[in-house]
Design an enzyme around this catalytic site. Structure first.
Site, PDB file in Angstrom:
ATOM      1  CG  ASP A   1      -5.605  -4.945  -1.913  1.00 34.20           C
ATOM      2  OD1 ASP A   1      -4.425  -5.519  -2.198  1.00 34.20           O
ATOM      3  OD2 ASP A   1      -5.956  -5.235  -0.760  1.00 34.20           O
TER       4      ASP A   1
ATOM      5  CD  GLU B   1      -1.920  -2.367   0.604  1.00 33.93           C
ATOM      6  OE1 GLU B   1      -0.921  -2.809   1.488  1.00 33.93           O
ATOM      7  OE2 GLU B   1      -2.342  -2.888  -0.163  1.00 33.93           O
TER       8      GLU B   1
ATOM      9  CG  ASN C   1      -1.237  -4.664  -3.630  1.00 27.10           C
ATOM     10  OD1 ASN C   1      -1.183  -5.162  -2.431  1.00 27.10           O
ATOM     11  ND2 ASN C   1      -1.455  -3.481  -3.728  1.00 27.10           N
TER      12      ASN C   1
END
Lengths: 152, 599
Positions: free
Chosen positions: B324, B198, B282
C-alpha cells in the site's frame, strides 16, 4: 425536530429487512451459534496467549473491514469508538444489530456514521468471529497486536 | 441570471484574449501573478511548483521566539483538518472536513465572516471515505472558489458572495468514489482527482472548464490507451516509448476496471513546459496475490499536457505494490543542481520511503535514495530499469496469502503520507515531515462488492526495532540523496511544512504544537500548543504590513485512526512501551485556525 423524527423512522424501516438478511447469512455459514448460546459461553478461546481459529479469523476480518475507522486492535480512534469499551456495555444482539444495520449520529455536533454491513460478505459471514475477537479484547483476555493461533 | 451573464461575458473576454495571442488564458495570468505576490497565498501549495515557500522575512531566526497567537477561529467541525486557508486579497478562505463548510473571513474586520457555504450532502458518504472525512482545501481562480466535496461533487462558488455558480458530479460514492484532495486551477481549467483506492475505483484526473464545469479531458490511471490518454509512441517511461496497451498488458483480465490508482494527492504545474504533475495511488486490492502483474499505471508519477491531458512521460515507482505505498505524494518542482549540473527537477518523497529526483522535462531518473534509514523492503532502486530491488523476506507476494510478513518498513502509511514537504531556494534543501513506523502485513483473499471496502490485508504497526519515536522532521539534499539533519518527533509528523525567507521553517505536530526551526541546523526556535493535533499545512501571508503564520489544527485523518489509542506492538515485541504512547492522552478533536504574528 421533524427532521430527527424522520431520520429515526428511516433507520427503523431500514433495520427490518436487513435483520432477516443477516439471519440468513449466519445460517448459511453453518458455524454461527445462536445469540443465546453466545451469551452463556465465551465466544472465544485463549490459551497461553494463543487463540482458536475463529478468533484469529475475527482479528483478520476486523483488519479488513473495521480497522480503517475503529483503529488498530479495536482500541478506537479519533474517528470511531473504542470497541473494547463498547463491548463492555453491548451484548451480542446489540453488536450484531449495529454491525448489520449500521448507525447514524449526525447533528450539529457530530458527523458519525457507521455503514450497514448486512450485505457485506466479508463481515456478515464472519460476524461471530469478529465478535469473539473483540469480546476477547474487551474482556482483557487478549492483548494488542496480532494474536497467535493455538498449535502455531 | 445576472450571474450567468457575467460568466458568459468573462468567457467572451477569455476567448477574445486567447485569439489575440497564444499566451495562456487570463485566469492563468491572473493566478500566476497572484501566486508570486508574497502577501497572498492563493493556492494550497503557495505556488504551482508546490514549493510551500514564502518570500516574507519579517519573522526571522532571531525574532521568531517572540511569535504569539493573535487570533483564532473555530471551524465548528470536529473531524481531521488537513490542508490550509487561502489568502486572496483581504479575504481568507477556510474550509472544513465533512460537511465541507467554506468560510470567507474579512481580514480587514478581525476575521468577521463575510459568507459561509455549507453543501447539503448525504451523510452515508462518511463511512465510504477511507480514514476520516478529511478535505485538503479549496482552490481559487477567476473570481471563483472551487470546492471538492466529500460526495464527489465539484462546486464553484462566487468568491465574493459564496453563491453557487456550477456544480458537477465527479464520481459516485455508491461505488466508493469520494473526494479528499484539493482542486488546482490551471489556465481556464480546474484539475480534480478522485479517492477510493480501498474501494476498487478506477482512478483518474479530470480537467473541468472553469467557466461552466463541463469536462475538458479525463485521464484514467489504469485501462486502455484511449482512457489513460497515452500515445504509445510519444508517451515515454524513462526515455523509452511505452508502446501499445502499456496498462492493460500488466493486469489479469479486466481487473483493471477495479484497479485503483486513485489520484487523491497534490498536483503541480510548470507553465513553461505546460505540463501538470501528480501521482497515482495503490492498485486494488491490498492483496498482491489477487492481481498478478505490474498493475500499471498505479503507483506512478504522471507528466501530462495541461491542455489535452495526454501523457508526456510516466514513471512507476512501485510496480505490483505489496504494501500500500501510494504514489500520490506531492511533486515539488525546483530548478536545482544535481551532481553539479543544473536541472529542471521534480523531487518526490514517496510513501515507499525513497526520495526521487527526476528531470521533469524528460522523465529521466537522476536520484533515488531512502529518506528514512529504517526503510527495508527494497535494497535500492535500479537506476537503469527504475525498479526497486525487493527483499524477499519483506515481499508479501513472495510470502503469500494468509502469511504474516513481519517487520516491513515503512508501514502502509509510508515514510511520508500526503503531508507536503517544502523547498527553500535559499538553502537549496527540502524540509520533509516524515513517519517512522513499520508493520506486519498479512494479505488474504477478498471479493469485490461495489461501494464496500476492497482491502484484503490486515496489518499492525509499530516503531522500528529498538526505537520509540514515530516521526522525524528532516532536511534533505535532493542532489546527493542524503539527510542533512533530522529532528525526532514523538508521533508521525502529519502536517505540511512551510519555508520562509526569514530562515525559519514551520510545521505542526500530532500533539498540537506549531514548531519553528532554523532551516540551516534544525534547531527548534519556538513552539506553541494549539487546541488540537495538527494535520493541516502551515501558511504565511502579509496583511496591513505584518507577516502572519496560519495553521489549522484538528486531529484526525489516518494519523488519528492509527495512533489515537497508541500503536500495537508486533507479535514478538509487545513489550515496546514507547509504542503505547497514546495520542489520545495528548490531544482531542476540534477544528481551530490559529494565526500567529510578532508583537
Amino acid at each position: 425536530m421533524p427532521k430527527r423524527l424522520a431520520l429515526t423512522a428511516a433507520i427503523t424501516l431500514m433495520a427490518l429487512p436487513l435483520c432477516v438478511a443477516a439471519g440468513a447469512a449466519g445460517a448459511a455459514d453453518g458455524s454461527a451459534p445462536t445469540a443465546a448460546k453466545a451469551a452463556e459461553a465465551k465466544p472465544y478461546k485463549v490459551e497461553g496467549g494463543k487463540v482458536d481459529p475463529g478468533t484469529y479469523n475475527g482479528y483478520r476480518r476486523y483488519g479488513e473491514s473495521c480497522m480503517r475507522c475503529h483503529g488498530p486492535d479495536g482500541a478506537g480512534s479519533s474517528y470511531a469508538p473504542d470497541l473494547t469499551d463498547s463491548l463492555k456495555h453491548m451484548d451480542y444482539d446489540a453488536f450484531a444489530e449495529t454491525v448489520i444495520n449500521g448507525r447514524k449520529n449526525v447533528n450539529t455536533a457530530n458527523n458519525n456514521v457507521m455503514p450497514s454491513f448486512g450485505t457485506t460478505e466479508d463481515v456478515a459471514n464472519y460476524l461471530d468471529d469478529i465478535y469473539g475477537y473483540l469480546k476477547a479484547r474487551s474482556d482483557g483476555a487478549l492483548g494488542r497486536g496480532r494474536p497467535q493461533r493455538i498449535g502455531d | 441570471m445576472n450571474q450567468r451573464k457575467k460568466v458568459l461575458l468573462s468567457w467572451t473576454a477569455l476567448v477574445a484574449a486567447s485569439l489575440l495571442s497564444s499566451q495562456p488564458s487570463l485566469a492563468n495570468d491572473e493566478l500566476s501573478k497572484m501566486s508570486k505576490d508574497p502577501k497572498q497565498w492563493v493556492m494550497q501549495s503557495g505556488d504551482y511548483a508546490n514549493q510551500r515557500y514564502s518570500p516574507l522575512k519579517q519573522i526571522t531566526t532571531a525574532n521568531v521566539k517572540e511569535l504569539r497567537p493573535v487570533w483564532t477561529f473555530s471551524t465548528g467541525v470536529l473531524r481531521g483538518h488537513e490542508g490550509g486557508p487561502l489568502i486572496v486579497g483581504d479575504v481568507m478562505y477556510v474550509h472544513t472536513p465533512f460537511p465541507n463548510v467554506v468560510y470567507a473571513l474579512d481580514l480587514n474586520n478581525q476575521g468577521r465572516i463575510l459568507w459561509k457555504y455549507e453543501p447539503k450532502q448525504d451523510p452515508s458518504v462518511i463511512p465510504v471515505m477511507c480514514c476520516d472525512t478529511v478535505n485538503r482545501g479549496v482552490a481559487y481562480g477567476d473570481g471563483k472558489i472551487i470546492l471538492n466535496q466529500a460526495d464527489a461533487n465539484v462546486v464553484a462558488l462566487d468568491a465574493k458572495t459564496g453563491k453557487e455558480l456550477w456544480k458537477v458530479a465527479n464520481g459516485d460514492p455508491k461505488k466508493g468514489e469520494t473526494m479528499t484532495g484539493a482542486p488546482v486551477v490551471v489556465k481556464d481549467k480546474v484539475l480534480v482527482g478522485i479517492s477510493g483506492g480501498e474501494f476498487g475505483v478506477q482512478g483518474r484526473m479530470t480537467a473541468y472548464n472553469l467557466k461552466d464545469g463541463s469536462v475538458a479531458w479525463k485521464a484514467y490511471s489504469v485501462g486502455p490507451d484511449d482512457q489513460i490518454l497515452f500515445d504509445p509512441q510519444k508517451t515515454t517511461s524513462l526515455g523509452k516509448p511505452v508502446g501499445a496497451n502499456s496498462s492493460l498488458s500488466t493486469w489479469q483480465g479486466d481487473q483493471w476496471k477495479t484497479g485503483g490508482g486513485a489520484t487523491w494527492g497534490w498536483t503541480a504545474y510548470d507553465p513553461q513546459l505546460n505540463l501538470i504533475y501528480y501521482g497515482s495511488g495503490n492498485p486494488s486490492t491490498w492483496n498482491p496475490k489477487q492481481r498478478p502483474g505490474d498493475n500499471k499505471w498505479s503507483m506512478t508519477i504522471f507528466a501530462r499536457d495541461a491542455d489535452t491531458g495526454i501523457a508526456k512521460w510516466v514513471y512507476q515507482m512501485t510496480p505490483h505494490d505489496e504494501w500500500d505505498y501510494d504514489g500520490v505524494n506531492e511533486m515539488i518542482l525546483a530548478d536545482i543542481k544535481v551532481k553539479g549540473t543544473p536541472v529542471k527537477a521534480l523531487v518526490h518523497f514517496d510513501r515507499n520511503g525513497f526520495a526521487y529526483t527526476m528531470n521533469r522535462e524528460t522523465g529521466e531518473l537522476l536520484v533515488a535514495e531512502k529518506y528514512d534509514p529504517a526503510v527495508n523492503w527494497a535494497t535500492h532502486v535500479d537506476m537503469k530499469t527504475g525498479r526497486p530491488e525487493v527483499v524477499a523476506q519483506y515481499s508479501t507476494d513472495h510470502n503469500g496469502e494468509d502469511h504474516n510478513t513481519k517487520g516491513v518498513c515503512p508501514a502502509a502509511l509510508g515514510s511520508k503520507d500526503q503531508q507536503p514537504a517544502a523547498y527553500s531556494p535559499e538553502t537549496g534543501l527540502f524540509y520533509v515531515p516524515t513517519n517512522h513506523v513499520c508493520m506486519d502485513y498479512e494479505p488474504f483473499k477478498v471479493s469485490y462488492t461495489a461501494g464496500q471496502p476492497y482491502v484484503g490485508a490486515t496489518l499492525s504497526m509499530f516503531p522500528p526495532k529498538g526505537e520509540t519515536h514515530l516521526g522525524n522532521f528532516i532536511a534533505w539534499d535532493a542532489s546527493s540523496g542524503k539527510i542533512v539533519w533530522s529532528n525526532k518527533e514523538t508521533f508521525s509528523v502529519w502536517s505540511g511544512a512551510l519555508t520562509t525567507a526569514g530562515g525559519v521553517a514551520f510545521y505542526g505536530t500530532l500533539e498540537g504544537y506549531l514548531k519553528a526551526v532554523d532551516m540551516k541546523t534544525g534547531k527548534e526556535l519556538y513552539k506553541f500548543k494549539t487546541p488540537s493535533g495538527i494535520i493541516g499545512n502551515v501558511t504565511s501571508y502579509e496583511h496591513g504590513g505584518k507577516q502572519y503564520i496560519a495553521v489549522l489544527s484538528g486531529v484526525g485523518g489516518w494519523a488519528g485512526i492509527g495512533m489515537a489509542a497508541g500503536l500495537g506492538g508486533d507479535s514478538e515485541g509487545l513489550g515496546a512501551v514507547g509504542a503505547y504512547k497514546q495520542l489520545a492522552n495528548y490531544t482531542q478533536l476540534g477544528g481551530v485556525l490559529t494565526v500567529f504574528a510578532l508583537p
